[in-house]
Structures are given as C-alpha cells and as structure tokens.
Design an enzyme around this catalytic site. Sequence first.
Site, short mmCIF file in Angstrom:
data_model
loop_
_atom_site.label_atom_id
_atom_site.label_comp_id
_atom_site.label_asym_id
_atom_site.label_seq_id
_atom_site.Cartn_x
_atom_site.Cartn_y
_atom_site.Cartn_z
N LYS A 173 0.87 -1.18 0.00
CA LYS A 173 0.00 0.00 0.00
C LYS A 173 0.91 1.23 0.00
CE LYS A 173 -1.82 3.02 1.94
NZ LYS A 173 -1.62 4.44 1.49
N GLU A 248 9.87 2.14 10.30
CA GLU A 248 10.88 3.15 9.97
C GLU A 248 10.18 4.49 10.07
OE1 GLU A 248 14.04 2.76 9.38
OE2 GLU A 248 14.11 0.58 9.20
N CYS A 282 13.81 11.77 5.68
CA CYS A 282 13.73 11.34 7.09
C CYS A 282 15.01 11.63 7.85
CB CYS A 282 13.38 9.87 7.17
SG CYS A 282 14.48 8.83 6.19
N GLU A 383 9.23 16.90 14.05
CA GLU A 383 9.69 16.79 12.66
C GLU A 383 8.75 17.63 11.79
OE1 GLU A 383 8.80 13.15 10.59
OE2 GLU A 383 10.85 13.01 9.86
P1 NAD Z 1 2.39 9.04 6.93
O1 NAD Z 1 2.59 8.38 8.23
O2 NAD Z 1 1.38 10.12 6.84
O3 NAD Z 1 1.96 7.98 5.81
C1 NAD Z 1 2.79 6.88 5.47
C2 NAD Z 1 1.93 5.80 4.86
O4 NAD Z 1 1.03 5.33 5.84
C3 NAD Z 1 1.09 6.23 3.67
O5 NAD Z 1 1.03 5.19 2.73
C4 NAD Z 1 -0.27 6.44 4.30
O6 NAD Z 1 -1.35 6.30 3.40
C5 NAD Z 1 -0.29 5.32 5.33
N1 NAD Z 1 -1.23 5.50 6.43
C6 NAD Z 1 -1.59 6.65 7.04
N2 NAD Z 1 -2.49 6.41 8.00
C7 NAD Z 1 -2.70 5.07 8.03
C8 NAD Z 1 -3.54 4.19 8.79
N3 NAD Z 1 -4.33 4.65 9.74
N4 NAD Z 1 -3.49 2.87 8.53
C9 NAD Z 1 -2.68 2.38 7.57
N5 NAD Z 1 -1.88 3.16 6.80
C10 NAD Z 1 -1.89 4.49 7.03
O7 NAD Z 1 3.82 9.55 6.46
P2 NAD Z 1 4.17 10.38 5.17
O8 NAD Z 1 3.75 11.79 5.39
O9 NAD Z 1 3.68 9.67 3.96
O10 NAD Z 1 5.76 10.27 5.15
C11 NAD Z 1 6.59 11.12 5.83
C12 NAD Z 1 7.14 10.45 7.07
O11 NAD Z 1 7.85 9.27 6.71
C13 NAD Z 1 8.14 11.30 7.82
O12 NAD Z 1 7.88 11.22 9.20
C14 NAD Z 1 9.47 10.65 7.50
O13 NAD Z 1 10.46 10.87 8.47
C15 NAD Z 1 9.08 9.23 7.42
N6 NAD Z 1 10.08 8.45 6.67
C16 NAD Z 1 10.95 7.66 7.37
C17 NAD Z 1 11.94 6.95 6.70
C18 NAD Z 1 12.92 6.08 7.44
O14 NAD Z 1 13.69 5.39 6.79
N7 NAD Z 1 12.93 6.08 8.76
C19 NAD Z 1 12.05 7.07 5.32
C20 NAD Z 1 11.16 7.89 4.63
C21 NAD Z 1 10.18 8.58 5.33
#
Ligand code: NAD
Length: 488
Positions: A173, A248, A282, A383
Amino acid sequence: MPDLYIDGTWRGPLDEGTREIRCPADGSLVGVVDEAGGKDTVEAVAAARRAFDEGPWPTTPAADRGDLLLRVADLLVRDKDALARAESLDTGKRLVESEYDIDDIANCFRYFGRLAAAETGRVIETGTPSVDSRVVYEPVGVCGLITPWNYPLLQTAWKVAPALAAGNTFVLKPSELTPHTAIHLMRLLEEAGVPPGVANLVLGAGPEAGAPLADHPDVDLLSFTGGLGTGRGLMAAAAGTVKKVALELGGKNPNIVFADADFETAVDMALTAVFLHSGQVCSAGARLLVEDTLHDRFVDELVRRASGIRLGGPFDESAQTGPLISAAHRAKVEAYVAKGLAEGAVLRCGGARPTGPGLDRGFYYPPTVLDECSGDMAVVQDESFGPVLTVERFSGEAEAVRLANDTVYGLAGAVFSTDGAKAQRVAARLRVGTVWINDYHPYVPQAEWGGFKQSGLGRELGPSGLAEYREAKHIWRNTDPSPQGWFA
Ligand code: NAD
C-alpha cells in the site's frame, strides 16, 4: 487500465473510487488512479495468503528467487527514464534526483538478489554422530507493506526486495499521493515472472486501504515507513494479532559542527543535509548544533548561501530544489515556523512563500533558517519535514552530545570536526542509527538503516534487512533413536 493488482490480475476497486494525482510543482494533472477501500485490501490479503500457503514461491529455491530479483534490477534499469519521470511528476522532485533514486533502487534489488542465495542456514555440531542439528530460514508469511511519499519507489524497494528474496508474499500500500511508480514496479514484477498472488498492490488512503494490513489475522508481518504518529497507531493495531512489526519512522537529526571543522565542507554539507528535496528526507539534518565560537561566521555564510537556493519544478535544470508535496504539508511547515518565531527564534532567511514565475502554482516554501533556537521549542523537537533549519549553540563535546540526544527521535546525525578522535567519541555517544563523520546523507545497502528510540523498530537494508523477513527454525534430528528410560 485498472490500477489494483490482486492475485495476478489488474482490476478496479470493488466500490467505485478514483483519485486525481497532481504534480506538486504546478498543479497539473498527472493521472487518475483507482482508489481501493478496505474490502479490496482484504481480497489482496486472501490472495497473498493462498499464494503463501499453496506455493510455489515460498519453497522456490533461494537462488532462483535471487535470480528473479536480478532480472527485476535489469528491468528497472531498462525503464529508468520512464520511472524517473513518473517519480518526479508525482513528488515534484528534480528529475536528476529521481534518476539517482532509480539507480539506488536497481542496486537494492541486486543486493537482496545476491543475499537471497548467499544466506542458507547453518549446521550445529551436536557431538553425537547419529544426531544432527541445523537451523534453516523460512519466510515469515504474508507481509503488509506501507510506504510514504518522499522516496516512493526507494522506500518500496527496501521492503519488496527483501520480502521477495526471503520467499514471502505481500500486499503493498504505497502513499496515496505518489502511486505511479508502484504501479510500474508491479508490471515489472509480473514481467520478471513473479507468480500470481505473490505480489499485490492496493492504492488508496491509509485509514481505508492500509488499515487492514495492521489488524488482519492473515497478515504475518507489517512493515511500515512513515510518520511517528501513524507508526504508533499501527503498532497498537497490530498488537491484537501479535504480528511482527517493523517501523521506519521520522527523525529530527542533529548536525554537529565543531569550531575546528573544515569550514567550506561543513557549510556546504549543512545546506545539503537540510535542504535536499526541500527537507522532505527522514534523515534531514534539520537541527544544526554549532560551537559558539564558530556560530556567527558559520551561520552568516550558511544564510547567505541558503538565500540563493533556486526553487523550481522537476524539469527546470536551473532549480536546486523543488516544492513540498501538498498544500496541507506546506501549511504544517508554515505553522511550525510561526510557532518557532513566537517562541523566540530569530528568522535569518526564508519564512514566507516565494514569488516568481510559476512558483505561485506549486507548493513552494523557501529554505528557512531559524537562529537562536533552544531545545524546548516545538520547531526543534518535532519533525516539520520541510526546508527549515533550527540553529542552537553549544560549548564543548559534552553539551553537543546532550543537545543532540535531547529528542524522542534517533534516526541519524552527523559530526563535523578535523579532530578525528573527538569526532569518533561524539559519534559513539549519539543515540542514532546512522552517524556521518564529515559527511551527510550517503548510505550503502550493505549497512543497516533504521532508528534508535522512537525513530523505529527493526532495520532495513544490510543482512538484517533480510532477517526481518524470515524466521529461523531449528531442526534437531536423531537418526538412531532408542528409549531413554526416564520413566521406565
Ligand atoms: P504518513 O505516516 O502520513 O503515511 C505513510 C503511509 O502510511 C502512507 O502510505 C499512508 O497512506 C499510510 N497511512 C496513514 N495512515 C494510516 C492508517 N491509519 N493505517 C494504515 N496506513 C496508514 O507519512 P508520510 O507523510 O507519507 O511520510 C513522511 C514520514 O515518513 C516522515 O515522518 C518521515 O520521516 C518518514 N520516513 C521515514 C523513513 C525512514 O527510513 N525512517 C524514510 C522515509 C520517510
């Protein structure tokens, strides 16, 4: 053509649903994709479950699975131009950065393709000739893979490649904002010969299309990359079925510059650390900790260069960085800057939406430097995930380490100093998963990637990346059994 890929078939959602994908750089329509609901995800889980339980993928020899991954790597290279273009249109990032990402993605498939065949289990010496004991590796089962929008295909590859290498089946997803390269990848997996039901794709919003992957009893492992708040919720949702969870999450990464650092290098890398991809990384070095005797000179030069960074769309070759992903995300970044200023930070550059040809049509926000910050400010602790650098002063090693570790996050960090021993001492005391010394951002697939503290759970890449997706089973065999007589 429909966009959901379930049980080896491309199809639309059970309940009608579509989403317009617009380029964040100018609002132009990139495409309209199908949007799944929870029912589609449940069907995808059922397909993945059948493909796991009935095979043949989990019992395919590891070397053959590895060969398939190597074929996928070749297909990614073949389609690099189309993939990079699609990634840039969805995210708004510069084409050159997307091209770089596709090379990384092909390397990731190659890395796990080779690792699949190399890691085959072990034999344990029992001391009894008629008894043998060995440990074999088996796939975990059905994996739910949920990925973010900032590095859409790269984050997907870090999950899909090890999951397939270890013999799992999965439901992916991706972020609802950036689906196109995930669709393309599924076509490549199909072309490379992944059997039906092994790889499944659902598109759509997290709470609808993603949520069943956390609490469904037929999902054995949930691997999530995204924000801390979402990760906490998913970990709680996964607890009911005690599935394996890999997270992550975010970072608020310290970039420590000592007074004895090489000035030119440290300024240059401090800019890259935080403003690459407009801070939507990130591991972004969003907290600059600079030794007080160097502070004024360093920040003056940093601000001078940050003010000159050119913003533009993916195909503008003069642009140095692009827009933020969405209007909502820009509003979040703006709110953090406003809060920081209200709490006493000093604005040194940026801080207001840019004007200029074309910029008003995209979600642009300029490189912003907030000086004189302190650890109790929300803009320092949280963040913001935008092009916002907070600056704090420190005096000496101990204070640098204390300020650096003063956050719930622990993803990455950097130390700049020409004193090698000091840099090593500080690196050893940082509570983060990756430390760069006199550098920022590079990674290699051979090394683990992941967070300490609330930045995550488990590791991607490196040998542990594969270990996350498999179980170790101990098989003890007695080839010459006889009654032991304990209860004779
Ligand atoms: P997000 O948490 O909003 O969404 C991430 C994913 O989760 C998306 O596919 C979203 O549709 C899904 N999602 C959201 N709510 C959900 C739920 N209730 N149930 C199931 N799935 C759900 O994050 P984002 O805004 O897409 O990404 C940015 C974040 O990702 C930042 O915090 C960044 O630091 C982190 N990130 C971390 C790494 C790492 O390696 N640690 C790498 C890239 C990004």
